[in-house]
Motif scaffolding. Structure first.
Motif, PDB file in Angstrom:
ATOM      1  N   THR A 264       1.523   2.662  -6.654  1.00  0.00           N
ATOM      2  CA  THR A 264       0.771   3.914  -6.743  1.00  0.00           C
ATOM      3  C   THR A 264       0.100   4.106  -8.106  1.00  0.00           C
ATOM      4  O   THR A 264      -0.431   5.184  -8.393  1.00  0.00           O
ATOM      5  CB  THR A 264       1.692   5.112  -6.450  1.00  0.00           C
ATOM      6  OG1 THR A 264       2.793   5.106  -7.373  1.00  0.00           O
ATOM      7  CG2 THR A 264       2.228   5.047  -5.022  1.00  0.00           C
ATOM      8  N   ASP A 266      -2.813   3.521 -10.921  1.00  0.00           N
ATOM      9  CA  ASP A 266      -4.264   3.388 -10.885  1.00  0.00           C
ATOM     10  C   ASP A 266      -4.656   2.108 -11.616  1.00  0.00           C
ATOM     11  O   ASP A 266      -5.083   2.124 -12.776  1.00  0.00           O
ATOM     12  CB  ASP A 266      -4.922   4.616 -11.535  1.00  0.00           C
ATOM     13  CG  ASP A 266      -6.440   4.574 -11.418  1.00  0.00           C
ATOM     14  OD1 ASP A 266      -6.936   3.836 -10.546  1.00  0.00           O
ATOM     15  OD2 ASP A 266      -7.110   5.266 -12.206  1.00  0.00           O
ATOM     16  N   THR A 271     -11.525  -4.763  -4.520  1.00  0.00           N
ATOM     17  CA  THR A 271     -11.104  -4.117  -3.285  1.00  0.00           C
ATOM     18  C   THR A 271     -11.943  -4.563  -2.094  1.00  0.00           C
ATOM     19  O   THR A 271     -13.082  -5.021  -2.229  1.00  0.00           O
ATOM     20  CB  THR A 271     -11.206  -2.582  -3.412  1.00  0.00           C
ATOM     21  OG1 THR A 271     -12.545  -2.223  -3.789  1.00  0.00           O
ATOM     22  CG2 THR A 271     -10.230  -2.064  -4.455  1.00  0.00           C
ATOM     23  N   HIS A 276      -7.798  -0.478   2.461  1.00  0.00           N
ATOM     24  CA  HIS A 276      -7.999   0.969   2.529  1.00  0.00           C
ATOM     25  C   HIS A 276      -6.996   1.619   3.488  1.00  0.00           C
ATOM     26  O   HIS A 276      -6.528   0.992   4.446  1.00  0.00           O
ATOM     27  CB  HIS A 276      -9.431   1.248   3.008  1.00  0.00           C
ATOM     28  CG  HIS A 276      -9.766   2.706   3.137  1.00  0.00           C
ATOM     29  ND1 HIS A 276     -10.135   3.482   2.065  1.00  0.00           N
ATOM     30  CD2 HIS A 276      -9.779   3.527   4.220  1.00  0.00           C
ATOM     31  CE1 HIS A 276     -10.380   4.713   2.480  1.00  0.00           C
ATOM     32  NE2 HIS A 276     -10.178   4.765   3.783  1.00  0.00           N
ATOM     33  N   ASP A 277      -6.686   2.864   3.237  1.00  0.00           N
ATOM     34  CA  ASP A 277      -5.807   3.683   4.074  1.00  0.00           C
ATOM     35  C   ASP A 277      -6.087   3.424   5.567  1.00  0.00           C
ATOM     36  O   ASP A 277      -7.212   3.595   6.049  1.00  0.00           O
ATOM     37  CB  ASP A 277      -6.058   5.151   3.739  1.00  0.00           C
ATOM     38  CG  ASP A 277      -5.217   6.102   4.578  1.00  0.00           C
ATOM     39  OD1 ASP A 277      -4.307   5.644   5.301  1.00  0.00           O
ATOM     40  OD2 ASP A 277      -5.489   7.314   4.510  1.00  0.00           O
ATOM     41  N   THR A 280      -7.849   6.029   8.010  1.00  0.00           N
ATOM     42  CA  THR A 280      -9.283   6.336   7.910  1.00  0.00           C
ATOM     43  C   THR A 280     -10.132   5.080   7.702  1.00  0.00           C
ATOM     44  O   THR A 280     -11.323   5.180   7.424  1.00  0.00           O
ATOM     45  CB  THR A 280      -9.541   7.309   6.741  1.00  0.00           C
ATOM     46  OG1 THR A 280      -9.084   6.714   5.517  1.00  0.00           O
ATOM     47  CG2 THR A 280      -8.826   8.626   6.968  1.00  0.00           C
ATOM     48  N   ARG A 281      -9.522   3.905   7.859  1.00  0.00           N
ATOM     49  CA  ARG A 281     -10.221   2.650   7.594  1.00  0.00           C
ATOM     50  C   ARG A 281     -11.521   2.538   8.394  1.00  0.00           C
ATOM     51  O   ARG A 281     -12.539   2.079   7.891  1.00  0.00           O
ATOM     52  CB  ARG A 281      -9.294   1.468   7.908  1.00  0.00           C
ATOM     53  CG  ARG A 281      -9.928   0.106   7.722  1.00  0.00           C
ATOM     54  CD  ARG A 281      -8.994  -0.982   8.221  1.00  0.00           C
ATOM     55  NE  ARG A 281      -7.867  -1.172   7.320  1.00  0.00           N
ATOM     56  CZ  ARG A 281      -6.688  -1.666   7.708  1.00  0.00           C
ATOM     57  NH1 ARG A 281      -6.482  -1.955   8.974  1.00  0.00           N
ATOM     58  NH2 ARG A 281      -5.719  -1.840   6.835  1.00  0.00           N
ATOM     59  N   GLN A 286     -15.648   6.539   3.907  1.00  0.00           N
ATOM     60  CA  GLN A 286     -14.687   7.142   2.993  1.00  0.00           C
ATOM     61  C   GLN A 286     -14.671   6.388   1.666  1.00  0.00           C
ATOM     62  O   GLN A 286     -14.857   5.177   1.620  1.00  0.00           O
ATOM     63  CB  GLN A 286     -13.285   7.100   3.618  1.00  0.00           C
ATOM     64  CG  GLN A 286     -13.155   7.826   4.949  1.00  0.00           C
ATOM     65  CD  GLN A 286     -13.145   9.324   4.775  1.00  0.00           C
ATOM     66  OE1 GLN A 286     -12.625   9.842   3.798  1.00  0.00           O
ATOM     67  NE2 GLN A 286     -13.739  10.031   5.733  1.00  0.00           N
ATOM     68  N   ASP A 287     -14.419   7.108   0.576  1.00  0.00           N
ATOM     69  CA  ASP A 287     -14.140   6.441  -0.690  1.00  0.00           C
ATOM     70  C   ASP A 287     -12.855   5.641  -0.547  1.00  0.00           C
ATOM     71  O   ASP A 287     -11.953   6.014   0.216  1.00  0.00           O
ATOM     72  CB  ASP A 287     -13.983   7.463  -1.811  1.00  0.00           C
ATOM     73  CG  ASP A 287     -15.302   8.130  -2.157  1.00  0.00           C
ATOM     74  OD1 ASP A 287     -16.359   7.543  -1.849  1.00  0.00           O
ATOM     75  OD2 ASP A 287     -15.258   9.256  -2.705  1.00  0.00           O
ATOM     76  N   PHE A 288     -12.761   4.560  -1.310  1.00  0.00           N
ATOM     77  CA  PHE A 288     -11.602   3.677  -1.176  1.00  0.00           C
ATOM     78  C   PHE A 288     -10.307   4.415  -1.524  1.00  0.00           C
ATOM     79  O   PHE A 288     -10.190   5.001  -2.601  1.00  0.00           O
ATOM     80  CB  PHE A 288     -11.752   2.448  -2.081  1.00  0.00           C
ATOM     81  CG  PHE A 288     -10.608   1.469  -1.953  1.00  0.00           C
ATOM     82  CD1 PHE A 288     -10.541   0.620  -0.866  1.00  0.00           C
ATOM     83  CD2 PHE A 288      -9.603   1.422  -2.907  1.00  0.00           C
ATOM     84  CE1 PHE A 288      -9.488  -0.286  -0.731  1.00  0.00           C
ATOM     85  CE2 PHE A 288      -8.551   0.530  -2.793  1.00  0.00           C
ATOM     86  CZ  PHE A 288      -8.490  -0.338  -1.699  1.00  0.00           C
ATOM     87  N   LYS A 289      -9.365   4.381  -0.599  1.00  0.00           N
ATOM     88  CA  LYS A 289      -8.050   4.971  -0.809  1.00  0.00           C
ATOM     89  C   LYS A 289      -7.014   3.887  -0.538  1.00  0.00           C
ATOM     90  O   LYS A 289      -6.768   3.529   0.610  1.00  0.00           O
ATOM     91  CB  LYS A 289      -7.826   6.153   0.139  1.00  0.00           C
ATOM     92  CG  LYS A 289      -6.472   6.836  -0.041  1.00  0.00           C
ATOM     93  CD  LYS A 289      -6.303   7.996   0.940  1.00  0.00           C
ATOM     94  CE  LYS A 289      -4.937   8.648   0.774  1.00  0.00           C
ATOM     95  NZ  LYS A 289      -4.746   9.752   1.766  1.00  0.00           N
ATOM     96  N   ALA A 296      -2.609  -3.006  -0.228  1.00  0.00           N
ATOM     97  CA  ALA A 296      -3.802  -2.491  -0.899  1.00  0.00           C
ATOM     98  C   ALA A 296      -4.636  -3.602  -1.515  1.00  0.00           C
ATOM     99  O   ALA A 296      -5.833  -3.408  -1.769  1.00  0.00           O
ATOM    100  CB  ALA A 296      -3.400  -1.480  -1.968  1.00  0.00           C
TER     101      ALA A 296
END
Length: 421
Positions: A264, A266, A271, A276-277, A280-281, A286-289, A296
């Motif tokens: 977790t 930063d 990437t 990504h999550d 919501t992939r 979406q912004d990269f999460k 990850a």
């Protein structure tokens, strides 16, 4: 185990071997007479499990039957397929399931890890690596230094072996004492490809962290025969291939470990959408999460056919029990060492450490008065081993498919070639 120099002893060991049934689950190369070759090259490429074709065929069938819907409707849905490998792989490297991911190949994963864990500053920017590391590791490290505008001649520190070709931890200590505040990363092969020496990972990890240095290991020549306990040791990251002792096929995917303490944070990283999550992939905009696990670091959706081959082998490891694999590995190499020393040859030198906890499956053999012609004669006699310049024959009895009789017969062939002509 107390060894004896006899075929009967070897055969008795095989009779009592709790892993003996797994030998018949692998294909062996054949001699011209149709006999199994004595295959002692798992350190380079593991044998093919007989089940591999069934695992791959299942995915081919589902691809044929479902097309794109195989991602969700296949017998083993492709969308989460990499997750089927995480738990058995975690057992083999001593990690939590969330800390392990099968992806890419070893050198690619090494570069991805250095993006995250090599963060140089003007004062702390050097990298320490063993002098005789596998070439791809050295190339990767040198290129990372150059990418950050550092000259490897100045920024690369080599931990050199002594005259007996062993790496001494006191020399490592001296480097840390002299340069600890300049070193940003230590990268060590946990088992040296040339000598087979297995390093004290706990000592190295603790020493690095006490000096605020990130530590990563290349497990290529140890994974599948040594338990590295990556999570408990607190290693920052590790990478490995799966085609050696893990029997996944030539050029197959690699593995990667990232300790949960980093999941977790930063961190800098390269990437891709598969990291990504998951929820919501497929929203695409979406912004990269990042997924809060080693996942990850994934870039792309995985190659299922290659993963199917890995799964075939990992399922065998699960059935065998990794503690049993490690025990037999020590017994096989111990028996091999005993038989070689029984030759009483002053020109024979084992450059692999004698202590079982300082080596894996591999013994590296030197004959000081011989050249590659000796290795070539072994090959002609049906032995599959490995030659490395200068002057080393690497022999690696793999516990899942090699027998004590394999080891005995290898030494008998060597004896005949060397002493009987």
């Amino acid at each position: 185990m107390k060894f004896e120099n006899s075929l009967e002893f070897a055969q008795n060991c095989d009779t009592n071997d709790r892993l003996k049934k797994f030998r018949n689950q692998f294909y062996f190369p054949k001699t011209n007479l149709g006999d199994n070759k004595i295959y002692l090259c798992g350190n380079s490429l593991g044998l093919q499990p007989k089940s591999t074709s069934d695992y791959i065929q299942q995915e081919l069938n589902d691809w044929s039957d479902y097309g794109v819907d195989g991602h969700t409707d296949a017998k083993n849905p492709w969308m989460p397929y990499h997750e089927f490998l995480s738990k058995p792989m975690a057992n083999i490297v001593g990690a939590k399931e969330s800390e392990v991911i099968i992806m890419n190949t070893l050198s690619v994963n090494l570069h991805l890890m250095m993006v995250s864990f090599y963060q140089p500053t003007s004062k702390r920017h050097k990298i320490l690596i063993e002098a005789d590391a596998f070439p791809s590791d050295l190339y990767a490290v040198e290129s990372q230094l150059k990418y950050h505008d550092y000259d490897p001649k100045d920024a690369l520190i080599l931990w050199k072996p002594r005259e007996d070709q062993y790496y001494d931890i006191e020399d490592f200590n001296q480097i840390i004492q002299n340069h600890g505040d300049e070193i940003a990363l230590v990268l060590i092969g946990n088992t040296n490809y040339y000598t087979g020496q297995h390093f004290d990972m706990k000592y190295i990890t603790d020493s690095c962290h006490q000096n605020d240095i990130k530590i990563g290991f290349d497990l290529a020549h140890g994974v599948g025969n040594i338990q590295p306990h990556l999570h408990d040791l607190g290693v920052d990251f590790a990478v490995w291939c799966t085609y050696k002792y893990l029997n996944s096929g030539p050029g197959s995917l690699g593995g990667c470990f990232v300790h949960e303490k980093h999941h977790t944070k930063d961190l800098h990283r390269f990437t891709g959408w598969w990291g990504h999550d998951k929820s919501t992939r497929f929203n695409m905009r979406q912004d990269f999460k990042p997924i809060p696990t080693a996942e990850a670091w994934q870039l792309s959706n995985p190659p299922i056919l290659s993963m199917a081959a890995i799964r075939a082998s990992l399922d065998i490891f699960q059935q065998a029990g990794f503690d049993n694999v490690v025990k037999k590995s020590k017994d096989l190499t111990g028996f091999l060492e005993y038989l070689l020393l029984e030759l009483n040859d002053d020109n024979l030198k084992l450059i692999t450490p004698k202590k079982p906890n300082e080596r894996g499956c591999q013994l590296s053999i030197q004959f000081l008065d011989a050249d590659k012609s000796l290795f070539d004669k072994l090959t002609q006699a049906g032995v599959v081993a490995d030659w490395r310049e200068p002057q080393v024959i690497r022999v690696a009895p793999a516990p899942l498919y090699n027998s004590f009789e394999d080891v005995y017969q290898f030494v008998q062939i060597l004896k005949h070639i060397r002493y009987a002509g």
